[in-house]
Scaffold this motif. Structure first.
Motif, PDB file in Angstrom:
ATOM      1  N   LYS A   1      41.051 101.835  32.336  1.00  0.00           N
ATOM      2  CA  LYS A   1      41.075 103.276  32.042  1.00  0.00           C
ATOM      3  C   LYS A   1      39.977 104.008  32.798  1.00  0.00           C
ATOM      4  CE  LYS A   1      41.134 106.589  28.229  1.00  0.00           C
ATOM      5  NZ  LYS A   1      42.371 107.233  28.690  1.00  0.00           N
ATOM      6  N   ILE A   2      38.785 103.408  32.856  1.00  0.00           N
ATOM      7  CA  ILE A   2      37.698 104.023  33.616  1.00  0.00           C
ATOM      8  C   ILE A   2      38.050 104.073  35.102  1.00  0.00           C
ATOM      9  CG2 ILE A   2      35.285 103.752  34.341  1.00  0.00           C
ATOM     10  CD1 ILE A   2      35.675 104.794  31.473  1.00  0.00           C
ATOM     11  N   ALA A   3      38.648 103.009  35.596  1.00  0.00           N
ATOM     12  CA  ALA A   3      39.030 102.981  37.010  1.00  0.00           C
ATOM     13  C   ALA A   3      40.036 104.082  37.331  1.00  0.00           C
ATOM     14  CB  ALA A   3      39.614 101.622  37.365  1.00  0.00           C
ATOM     15  N   THR A   4      40.864 104.431  36.362  1.00  0.00           N
ATOM     16  CA  THR A   4      41.895 105.452  36.578  1.00  0.00           C
ATOM     17  C   THR A   4      41.374 106.857  36.293  1.00  0.00           C
ATOM     18  OG1 THR A   4      43.629 103.877  35.987  1.00  0.00           O
ATOM     19  CG2 THR A   4      44.196 106.226  35.891  1.00  0.00           C
ATOM     20  N   ASP A   5      40.734 107.024  35.136  1.00  0.00           N
ATOM     21  CA  ASP A   5      40.351 108.362  34.674  1.00  0.00           C
ATOM     22  C   ASP A   5      38.887 108.699  34.925  1.00  0.00           C
ATOM     23  OD1 ASP A   5      42.941 108.507  33.748  1.00  0.00           O
ATOM     24  OD2 ASP A   5      42.418 108.022  31.673  1.00  0.00           O
ATOM     25  N   GLY A   6      38.068 107.678  35.129  1.00  0.00           N
ATOM     26  CA  GLY A   6      36.648 107.910  35.346  1.00  0.00           C
ATOM     27  C   GLY A   6      35.911 108.259  34.067  1.00  0.00           C
ATOM     28  N   TYR A   7      34.587 108.356  34.185  1.00  0.00           N
ATOM     29  CA  TYR A   7      33.752 108.807  33.085  1.00  0.00           C
ATOM     30  C   TYR A   7      33.707 110.327  33.073  1.00  0.00           C
ATOM     31  CZ  TYR A   7      31.586 104.092  33.339  1.00  0.00           C
ATOM     32  OH  TYR A   7      31.333 102.750  33.370  1.00  0.00           O
ATOM     33  N   ASP A   8      33.251 110.874  31.965  1.00  0.00           N
ATOM     34  CA  ASP A   8      32.955 112.296  31.943  1.00  0.00           C
ATOM     35  C   ASP A   8      31.830 112.581  32.931  1.00  0.00           C
ATOM     36  OD1 ASP A   8      31.261 114.694  30.808  1.00  0.00           O
ATOM     37  OD2 ASP A   8      33.266 114.899  29.952  1.00  0.00           O
ATOM     38  N   GLU A   9      31.949 113.622  33.695  1.00  0.00           N
ATOM     39  CA  GLU A   9      31.015 113.901  34.785  1.00  0.00           C
ATOM     40  C   GLU A   9      29.728 114.594  34.331  1.00  0.00           C
ATOM     41  OE1 GLU A   9      31.223 113.443  38.399  1.00  0.00           O
ATOM     42  OE2 GLU A   9      32.517 111.891  37.585  1.00  0.00           O
ATOM     43  N   SER A  10      29.718 115.118  33.125  1.00  0.00           N
ATOM     44  CA  SER A  10      28.594 115.987  32.762  1.00  0.00           C
ATOM     45  C   SER A  10      27.691 115.433  31.663  1.00  0.00           C
ATOM     46  CB  SER A  10      29.127 117.355  32.300  1.00  0.00           C
ATOM     47  OG  SER A  10      29.935 117.200  31.138  1.00  0.00           O
TER      48      SER A  10
ATOM     49  N   PRO B   1      15.481 112.767  36.763  1.00  0.00           N
ATOM     50  CA  PRO B   1      16.591 111.816  36.704  1.00  0.00           C
ATOM     51  C   PRO B   1      17.485 111.826  37.933  1.00  0.00           C
ATOM     52  CG  PRO B   1      17.136 113.776  35.462  1.00  0.00           C
ATOM     53  CD  PRO B   1      15.730 113.973  35.966  1.00  0.00           C
ATOM     54  N   ALA B   2      18.257 110.741  38.032  1.00  0.00           N
ATOM     55  CA  ALA B   2      19.378 110.699  38.968  1.00  0.00           C
ATOM     56  C   ALA B   2      20.531 111.503  38.382  1.00  0.00           C
ATOM     57  CB  ALA B   2      19.812 109.253  39.185  1.00  0.00           C
ATOM     58  N   SER B   3      21.428 111.941  39.226  1.00  0.00           N
ATOM     59  CA  SER B   3      22.571 112.704  38.732  1.00  0.00           C
ATOM     60  C   SER B   3      23.448 111.827  37.858  1.00  0.00           C
ATOM     61  CB  SER B   3      23.395 113.247  39.902  1.00  0.00           C
ATOM     62  OG  SER B   3      24.143 112.205  40.504  1.00  0.00           O
ATOM     63  N   THR B   4      24.148 112.470  36.943  1.00  0.00           N
ATOM     64  CA  THR B   4      25.071 111.736  36.077  1.00  0.00           C
ATOM     65  C   THR B   4      26.211 111.106  36.875  1.00  0.00           C
ATOM     66  OG1 THR B   4      24.489 113.125  34.191  1.00  0.00           O
ATOM     67  CG2 THR B   4      26.567 111.920  34.056  1.00  0.00           C
ATOM     68  N   PRO B   5      26.816 111.784  37.868  1.00  0.00           N
ATOM     69  CA  PRO B   5      27.831 111.095  38.672  1.00  0.00           C
ATOM     70  C   PRO B   5      27.304 109.835  39.358  1.00  0.00           C
ATOM     71  CG  PRO B   5      28.002 113.461  39.000  1.00  0.00           C
ATOM     72  CD  PRO B   5      26.767 113.234  38.188  1.00  0.00           C
ATOM     73  N   TYR B   6      26.049 109.869  39.795  1.00  0.00           N
ATOM     74  CA  TYR B   6      25.448 108.678  40.394  1.00  0.00           C
ATOM     75  C   TYR B   6      25.438 107.532  39.384  1.00  0.00           C
ATOM     76  CZ  TYR B   6      21.945 105.493  42.303  1.00  0.00           C
ATOM     77  OH  TYR B   6      21.302 104.372  42.772  1.00  0.00           O
ATOM     78  N   LEU B   7      25.008 107.825  38.158  1.00  0.00           N
ATOM     79  CA  LEU B   7      24.942 106.775  37.156  1.00  0.00           C
ATOM     80  C   LEU B   7      26.328 106.341  36.698  1.00  0.00           C
ATOM     81  CD1 LEU B   7      21.806 108.049  35.315  1.00  0.00           C
ATOM     82  CD2 LEU B   7      22.055 105.856  36.453  1.00  0.00           C
ATOM     83  N   ASN B   8      27.298 107.240  36.768  1.00  0.00           N
ATOM     84  CA  ASN B   8      28.674 106.825  36.523  1.00  0.00           C
ATOM     85  C   ASN B   8      29.087 105.731  37.509  1.00  0.00           C
ATOM     86  OD1 ASN B   8      28.779 108.781  34.555  1.00  0.00           O
ATOM     87  ND2 ASN B   8      30.119 110.166  35.704  1.00  0.00           N
TER      88      ASN B   8
END
Length: 999
Positions: free
Chosen positions: A646-655, A665-672
């Motif tokens: 599911k993560i591979a398809t839909d990804g994490y929440d970006e924010s 901090p590092a950006s949240t997309p980076y940590l995703n």
């Protein structure tokens, strides 16, 4: 040193308590002793409610003073405790494993006690049989009904049934659950679990899907001719404010209300072979809402009317008149009912709090100060002797300092006029009277010395006790709990208060890990972490125990899990939470939530956030590493795989979240991106463990693709990590600016080997060290040198990664720093638990953001994982998990600021001890204890000449020089035993510790 103590007890032919036995074996006692101890089923001693339809997992360990002693064969035998009949035997199994032995036992009957023993053949040719242990099996609740009391008030309802006994009782078992919490009584005596006063049963699950029932051996309580089974219900996590966002009202009865309900079954076996069964139904049970607990809520507190309590004092006995009681109604529960005692919360008497000081004040006496000095003024304190009788006048306030922030409830004795109301309000901190001009709403909310309540948010955290007469009476709430250090007493008439204490509530098991150093501040940090874990491991891992939240935030749970299992016996506790997480995903489109179970803000229960929802992958891996038990991986791998898809398809929440509360901090997309890579690595490892070649290949391929995409986006040719500019987002949702080459970003790139060559790796290391050192504020303006900028997703990796890249000196610089942000900053400012924020409070700037400012929040205590694994050096060998093989890597503070470190961990195979001293930053002495049936590899910072010239000692072999954590060290193999090493003038000697014998 528990296993040595046990051996001594055997030699002395005594069964006295281990604490009363000599700490070391007499040197002239050359007797080799090996025993088989610590028998557990499902990581619980005397396990209750063992499921007969599931495989049973057995564990034990060996304790011996014989060097290199080990198990070569085991045999498990199970017998019916009532008849002695053998019901199962593994036969002789050639294996040295003794943890998580999974057995399929056909013919186990429900509602029965079974005894079991394990017999081992040892390396030296002995055959040793353990003392028997026992377990009790589960029940079938299908014929019992969920019953709901008739309620016309908010009082905590009472239910009861009577049964005439028909003979001499041989055994009796009670199986019970509730929607809400329950406290059961038999003939007026409270039912407790295995000698502990358990509370808040049945614990917290997502009740929409399932709840657990508990199993109690109540044989000693079922006596005489007649029996009354009485039960009081409370709101708990199911009802009240904490359950509102969980939406649990749909579980039973009217969907517009959250109705309390009870289900139970008691099985009474008589000496003559007959049996009685008492079950919940609408025929034999009655209810009343005329209860002494007139209000109860986890957030708001409990109100207790002693007048009612006196009037109905015998409500759960045969003498009580129930003519005015009502019946009950039967409802249909929409979820499942499962056997579960893994996460029992209880009153930890051994940690009971004693007040350290107290004072009274009156608002009319508040002293005003100049506005420039203080915005609120200060209360006028009248110190009182907290050990004696305290006279509290109406209108005055008594503030008692318990000396320790903890989760639990106050207990006290009071006397005064009938119907006087005593009010107890709880807080973590006292106001300093200052404002914080840098933070909106920051600073105090009252005069210096008064209770700081602003950060408690919407919780009232107030208990009330209504006196019944002028006689002394003792009270402690039982249907609520608070996170607090300070308690404020008020009364509407004069009262006398005495015998104040603090009851501590927790769900952790026995203490398994110890850490002590020569640095008192570090020792306080260890204590703070322990108390925060105890306070938040109550049924499930929560973020905080005090404000109107107390939710199962998964980011906190996963990053602290490894520290948690070192500190306390919490295998079964975290297994229970894993069940919660896996069930949640199965019911929510294969998504692990950021909060599980559903509560607080319902949206978060559905949100897939990197580092938070990934707890569903990380915690099973941590438990496998700590136990060597593959059960959870095998059982839930399919569910974990579905989540990864599911993560591979839909990804994490970006924010959401990211490196929560990190100051650069590092950006949240980076940590995703990073966490998807990290969990992919874990999924491959778990596939390899269970022999799933297809999944192993899938996740290796996925890792390669994810790494390539990561490198292309986030790493430039030189090795700089573009943890902000590559995403084009500027600020986190907690107000801090994202940056390139952020500490957390560099740490994860190094941990997951996200570079193409050594040059890039070296650049990452250089950038990391430069960032941390921050010389002259050159990287992080306004921050001190050698400080952290990590948040939640960097705090558990920064010290390990620094050590692994050969920068242990920088790790020690960070650990010992007390400027903000650092671990010791809170210690310097008087903390007794871990804070939620690096800057939750300071004497200079007062309180931080009150909207989210807990002073009992274990996450940043995850640094203890490094102290166990690296500083003291007790590390898991991933290839031989469960500490079957131990990596010993004592890491000395080269600056000499820490002169000794003592660490121990009571693993499933036995207690491991690793203690060192140093002189001028160089290792001086080293003491190690390795439990029987295990081996170890030891890395010591000595040169080859010294290691080669070390005189021979049984059980120790020098195998050459090797690289460990970026340093060239001498490698030794160690058999089980107890050894002392001495480093003097460049030479090294070793010896067996007193009382240990070579084979």
């Amino acid at each position: 040193m528990k296993y040595r103590n046990r051996i001594i007890a055997v030699l002395m032919g005594t069964t006295m308590a281990l604490s009363s036995v000599l700490p070391v074996m007499a040197s002239d006692n050359n007797v080799a002793v090996t025993t088989v101890e610590n028998l557990e089923v499902g990581y619980q001693s005397e396990a209750m409610g063992v499921e007969t339809e599931q495989n049973v997992r057995f564990s034990w360990n060996m304790q011996s003073n014989l060097i290199g002693q080990s198990q070569v064969v085991y045999q498990i035998d199970v017998t019916d405790a009532a008849t002695g009949e053998n019901v199962f035997s593994t036969g002789k199994v050639e294996s040295d494993k003794s943890t998580g032995i999974e057995c399929s036992i056909e013919g186990l009957k429900k509602e029965k006690r079974y005894n079991w023993t394990v017999t081992v053949d040892t390396k030296d040719g002995q055959t040793i049989t353990s003392e028997p242990a026992s377990f009790v099996t589960d029940t079938d609740m299908s014929s019992a009904s969920w019953i709901m009391p008739v309620q016309e008030s908010g009082n905590a309802p009472l239910l009861r049934t009577e049964k005439k006994l028909s003979g001499k009782v041989k055994s009796a078992y009670l199986y019970m659950s509730a929607l809400g919490t329950y406290t059961a009584y038999i003939n007026g005596t409270e039912v407790t679990a295995k000698g502990k006063d358990d509370i808040f049963a049945p614990g917290w699950t997502d009740y929409k899907y399932y709840t657990n029932y508990q199993t109690y051996d109540v044989t000693d309580l079922v006596t005489g001719e007649d029996m009354v089974l009485g039960v009081q219900l409370g709101n708990g996590w199911y009802a009240g404010e904490i359950g509102d966002d969980g939406g649990y009202g749909v579980c039973i009865g009217d969907e517009d209300s959250t109705e309390l309900a009870l289900i139970g079954r008691m099985v009474i076996n008589y000496e003559d072979g007959s049996q009685d069964v008492v079950e919940t139904n609408d025929r034999d049970w009655i209810s009343s809402d005329y209860s002494a607990v007139v209000e109860n809520d986890f957030f708001n507190g409990e109100t207790y009317d002693a007048n009612i309590a006196k009037e109905i004092s015998d409500w759960n006995t045969t003498e009580y008149d129930t003519s005015d009681w009502s019946g009950v109604t039967v409802g249909t529960y929409t979820g499942e009912l499962r056997s579960g005692t893994k996460a029992m919360a209880y009153v930890a008497d051994q940690y009971e709090l004693t007040p350290v000081s107290a004072f009274t004040y009156n608002d009319a006496e508040t002293i005003s100060k100049k506005q420039a000095e203080n915005d609120y003024g200060a209360v006028t304190k009248h110190e009182v002797d907290v050990t004696g009788d305290i006279s509290l006048k109406a209108g005055d306030k008594l503030i008692v300092d318990m000396g320790q922030n903890a989760a639990g409830a106050v207990k006290f004795t009071v006397s005064g006029e009938k119907d006087t109301v005593v009010k107890m309000t709880h807080a973590e901190m006292l106001n300093d009277g200052k404002a914080n001009p840098d933070i909106d709403e920051g600073g105090s909310d009252g005069p210096e010395g008064s209770m700081y309540m602003k950060a408690i948010t919407n919780a009232e955290v107030t208990d009330r006790y209504i006196l019944s007469d002028d006689e002394e009476q003792t009270f402690s709430p039982t249907l609520t709990y608070h996170g607090y250090r300070y308690v404020q007493f008020e009364a509407n008439a004069d009262v006398t208060i005495k015998n104040i204490s603090g009851k501590v509530f927790t769900g952790v098991g026995e203490k398994t890990g110890t850490l002590e150093t020569s640095n008192s501040d570090i020792n306080q940090l260890v204590s703070n972490t322990d108390w925060s874990q105890m306070s938040n491991y109550v049924s499930i891992p929560t973020d905080c125990p005090q404000r109107g939240e107390r939710a199962g935030w998964t980011g906190d749970a996963q990053l602290f899990a490894a520290t948690g299992v070192y500190n306390y016996d919490v295998y079964s506790f975290l297994e229970n939470y894993n069940d919660v997480m896996q069930e949640h995903a199965a019911e929510n489109e294969n998504t692990y939530g950021s909060i599980m179970p559903s509560a607080f803000v319902g949206f978060f229960a559905q949100l897939a956030a990197s580092g938070w929802s990934d707890a569903g992958i990380i915690i099973p891996w941590v438990l496998y590493q700590q136990t060597g038990d593959t059960t959870l991986i095998q059982k839930y791998y399919e569910q974990m795989n579905a989540y990864m898809d599911k993560i591979a398809t839909d990804g994490y929440d970006e924010s959401m979240f990211g490196d929560w509360l990190g100051m650069a901090p590092a950006s949240t997309p980076y940590l995703n991106a990073v966490y998807q890579i990290y969990t992919t690595q874990i999924m491959k490892k778990m596939a390899d463990v269970i022999g799933n070649t297809e999944m192993s290949e899938k996740y290796q391929s996925s890792y390669d693709a994810l790494k390539a995409a990561f490198l292309e986006k986030y790493v430039d040719a030189e090795g700089n990590v573009l943890s902000q500019s590559a995403d084009g987002v500027d600020e986190s949702n907690h107000g801090y600016k994202f940056v390139d080459n952020a500490q957390t970003a560099l740490l994860w790139a190094l941990k997951c080997e996200l570079y193409e060559n050594d040059d890039q790796r070296n650049t990452m290391i250089e950038n990391l060290i430069t960032n941390i050192k921050n010389e002259g504020g050159s990287v992080r303006e306004g921050m001190d040198e050698n400080t952290l900028s990590v948040g939640f997703l960097g705090v558990n990796v920064i010290l390990p990664v620094l050590t692994e890249i050969g920068a242990a000196d920088v790790a020690y610089d960070l650990l010992l720093q007390d400027a903000m942000p650092s671990w010791l900053y809170s210690v310097k400012n008087g903390s007794t638990t871990i804070w939620e924020r690096w800057n939750s409070y300071s004497t200079e700037n007062s309180f931080g953001d009150p909207s989210m400012n807990s002073f009992n929040h274990y996450s940043y205590g995850a640094c203890l994982e490094w102290m166990y694994k690296y500083m003291c050096g007790i590390e898991i060998d991933e290839a031989a998990p469960g500490f079957k093989h131990i990596i010993l890597q004592p890491t000395v503070d080269a600056s000499g600021r820490i002169e000794y470190a003592n660490g121990s961990y009571d693993s499933l195979y036995g207690e491991i001890v690793s203690d060192w001293t140093s002189k001028d930053g160089v290792l001086d002495t080293y003491h190690v204890e390795i439990p029987a049936n295990t081996t170890a590899t030891l890395y010591l910072p000595v040169d080859e000449a010294a290691a080669s010239a070390m005189p021979e000692t049984a059980g120790i072999a020098f195998t050459g020089m090797n690289t460990n954590n970026g340093e060239t060290v001498a490698e030794f193999t160690l058999e089980s035993g107890c050894y002392d090493f001495q480093m003097t003038d460049g030479a090294i000697t070793s010896s067996l510790a007193e009382g240990y014998l070579a084979q």
